[in-house]
Design a protein around this motif. Sequence first.
Motif, PDB file in Angstrom:
ATOM      1  N   PRO A  34      -5.166   4.573   3.286  1.00  0.00           N
ATOM      2  CA  PRO A  34      -4.873   3.909   2.004  1.00  0.00           C
ATOM      3  C   PRO A  34      -4.186   4.864   1.024  1.00  0.00           C
ATOM      4  O   PRO A  34      -4.434   6.060   1.030  1.00  0.00           O
ATOM      5  CB  PRO A  34      -6.251   3.515   1.488  1.00  0.00           C
ATOM      6  CG  PRO A  34      -7.130   3.512   2.679  1.00  0.00           C
ATOM      7  CD  PRO A  34      -6.568   4.526   3.629  1.00  0.00           C
ATOM      8  N   ASP A  71      -0.621   0.660 -14.238  1.00  0.00           N
ATOM      9  CA  ASP A  71      -1.600  -0.003 -13.389  1.00  0.00           C
ATOM     10  C   ASP A  71      -1.650   0.756 -12.074  1.00  0.00           C
ATOM     11  O   ASP A  71      -0.614   1.171 -11.546  1.00  0.00           O
ATOM     12  CB  ASP A  71      -1.214  -1.457 -13.135  1.00  0.00           C
ATOM     13  CG  ASP A  71      -1.274  -2.290 -14.401  1.00  0.00           C
ATOM     14  OD1 ASP A  71      -2.189  -2.049 -15.213  1.00  0.00           O
ATOM     15  OD2 ASP A  71      -0.419  -3.171 -14.564  1.00  0.00           O
ATOM     16  N   LEU A 109      -2.428   0.734  -8.114  1.00  0.00           N
ATOM     17  CA  LEU A 109      -2.473  -0.206  -7.013  1.00  0.00           C
ATOM     18  C   LEU A 109      -2.912   0.510  -5.737  1.00  0.00           C
ATOM     19  O   LEU A 109      -2.458   1.618  -5.467  1.00  0.00           O
ATOM     20  CB  LEU A 109      -1.097  -0.835  -6.797  1.00  0.00           C
ATOM     21  CG  LEU A 109      -0.466  -1.463  -8.043  1.00  0.00           C
ATOM     22  CD1 LEU A 109       0.978  -1.835  -7.768  1.00  0.00           C
ATOM     23  CD2 LEU A 109      -1.266  -2.658  -8.477  1.00  0.00           C
ATOM     24  N   LEU A 110      -3.790  -0.111  -4.963  1.00  0.00           N
ATOM     25  CA  LEU A 110      -4.243   0.438  -3.692  1.00  0.00           C
ATOM     26  C   LEU A 110      -3.455  -0.234  -2.582  1.00  0.00           C
ATOM     27  O   LEU A 110      -3.520  -1.455  -2.407  1.00  0.00           O
ATOM     28  CB  LEU A 110      -5.743   0.198  -3.504  1.00  0.00           C
ATOM     29  CG  LEU A 110      -6.341   0.698  -2.203  1.00  0.00           C
ATOM     30  CD1 LEU A 110      -6.224   2.216  -2.110  1.00  0.00           C
ATOM     31  CD2 LEU A 110      -7.778   0.258  -2.066  1.00  0.00           C
ATOM     32  N   THR A 115      -2.968  -0.710   1.312  1.00  0.00           N
ATOM     33  CA  THR A 115      -3.647  -0.570   2.600  1.00  0.00           C
ATOM     34  C   THR A 115      -2.891  -1.369   3.639  1.00  0.00           C
ATOM     35  O   THR A 115      -1.925  -2.072   3.323  1.00  0.00           O
ATOM     36  CB  THR A 115      -5.112  -1.078   2.523  1.00  0.00           C
ATOM     37  OG1 THR A 115      -5.093  -2.480   2.268  1.00  0.00           O
ATOM     38  CG2 THR A 115      -5.891  -0.365   1.440  1.00  0.00           C
ATOM     39  N   ASP A 152      -3.929  -3.945   4.937  1.00  0.00           N
ATOM     40  CA  ASP A 152      -4.218  -5.361   4.700  1.00  0.00           C
ATOM     41  C   ASP A 152      -3.486  -5.928   3.495  1.00  0.00           C
ATOM     42  O   ASP A 152      -3.517  -7.131   3.266  1.00  0.00           O
ATOM     43  CB  ASP A 152      -5.725  -5.559   4.504  1.00  0.00           C
ATOM     44  CG  ASP A 152      -6.504  -5.233   5.766  1.00  0.00           C
ATOM     45  OD1 ASP A 152      -5.970  -5.459   6.866  1.00  0.00           O
ATOM     46  OD2 ASP A 152      -7.640  -4.744   5.638  1.00  0.00           O
ATOM     47  N   GLY A 153      -2.860  -5.071   2.685  1.00  0.00           N
ATOM     48  CA  GLY A 153      -2.128  -5.560   1.525  1.00  0.00           C
ATOM     49  C   GLY A 153      -2.278  -4.656   0.318  1.00  0.00           C
ATOM     50  O   GLY A 153      -2.641  -3.489   0.425  1.00  0.00           O
ATOM     51  N   VAL A 154      -2.038  -5.223  -0.863  1.00  0.00           N
ATOM     52  CA  VAL A 154      -2.073  -4.493  -2.134  1.00  0.00           C
ATOM     53  C   VAL A 154      -3.207  -5.040  -2.985  1.00  0.00           C
ATOM     54  O   VAL A 154      -3.370  -6.247  -3.107  1.00  0.00           O
ATOM     55  CB  VAL A 154      -0.735  -4.657  -2.890  1.00  0.00           C
ATOM     56  CG1 VAL A 154      -0.770  -3.935  -4.213  1.00  0.00           C
ATOM     57  CG2 VAL A 154       0.417  -4.168  -2.038  1.00  0.00           C
ATOM     58  N   SER A 155      -3.992  -4.136  -3.566  1.00  0.00           N
ATOM     59  CA  SER A 155      -5.092  -4.535  -4.455  1.00  0.00           C
ATOM     60  C   SER A 155      -4.998  -3.740  -5.749  1.00  0.00           C
ATOM     61  O   SER A 155      -4.797  -2.537  -5.719  1.00  0.00           O
ATOM     62  CB  SER A 155      -6.445  -4.243  -3.807  1.00  0.00           C
ATOM     63  OG  SER A 155      -6.569  -4.920  -2.588  1.00  0.00           O
ATOM     64  N   PRO A 156      -5.176  -4.397  -6.904  1.00  0.00           N
ATOM     65  CA  PRO A 156      -5.214  -3.637  -8.158  1.00  0.00           C
ATOM     66  C   PRO A 156      -6.530  -2.866  -8.247  1.00  0.00           C
ATOM     67  O   PRO A 156      -7.590  -3.385  -7.923  1.00  0.00           O
ATOM     68  CB  PRO A 156      -5.125  -4.715  -9.233  1.00  0.00           C
ATOM     69  CG  PRO A 156      -5.556  -5.976  -8.568  1.00  0.00           C
ATOM     70  CD  PRO A 156      -5.264  -5.833  -7.111  1.00  0.00           C
ATOM     71  N   VAL A 157      -6.452  -1.599  -8.655  1.00  0.00           N
ATOM     72  CA  VAL A 157      -7.636  -0.746  -8.732  1.00  0.00           C
ATOM     73  C   VAL A 157      -8.079  -0.567 -10.179  1.00  0.00           C
ATOM     74  O   VAL A 157      -9.262  -0.552 -10.479  1.00  0.00           O
ATOM     75  CB  VAL A 157      -7.356   0.625  -8.086  1.00  0.00           C
ATOM     76  CG1 VAL A 157      -8.553   1.525  -8.204  1.00  0.00           C
ATOM     77  CG2 VAL A 157      -6.972   0.452  -6.636  1.00  0.00           C
TER      78      VAL A 157
END
Length: 75
Positions: free
Chosen positions: A15, A39, A41-42, A44, A46-51
Amino acid sequence: MTGPRPVGRPALARPVIHPSTPAAGWCTDCKAWTRQTVDLLLLTGDGVSPVGTWTWCEIHDDPDSPLPPRRIDRG
């Protein structure tokens, strides 16, 4: 999820945290447009997630040249 990964989407080895484009803002301490916000963003496989969000002021949060400590004489 098992099976082959979709074509055109490479797997990430690990990640990664990626900042968005910085946006300028008003610093209430400096009374100037010196605050920066990004912002986080993580990324991975599996996709992008806001952290979260990271905010700092380019004047008083500068680690290379910090402001001197303020002293209030109460005498």
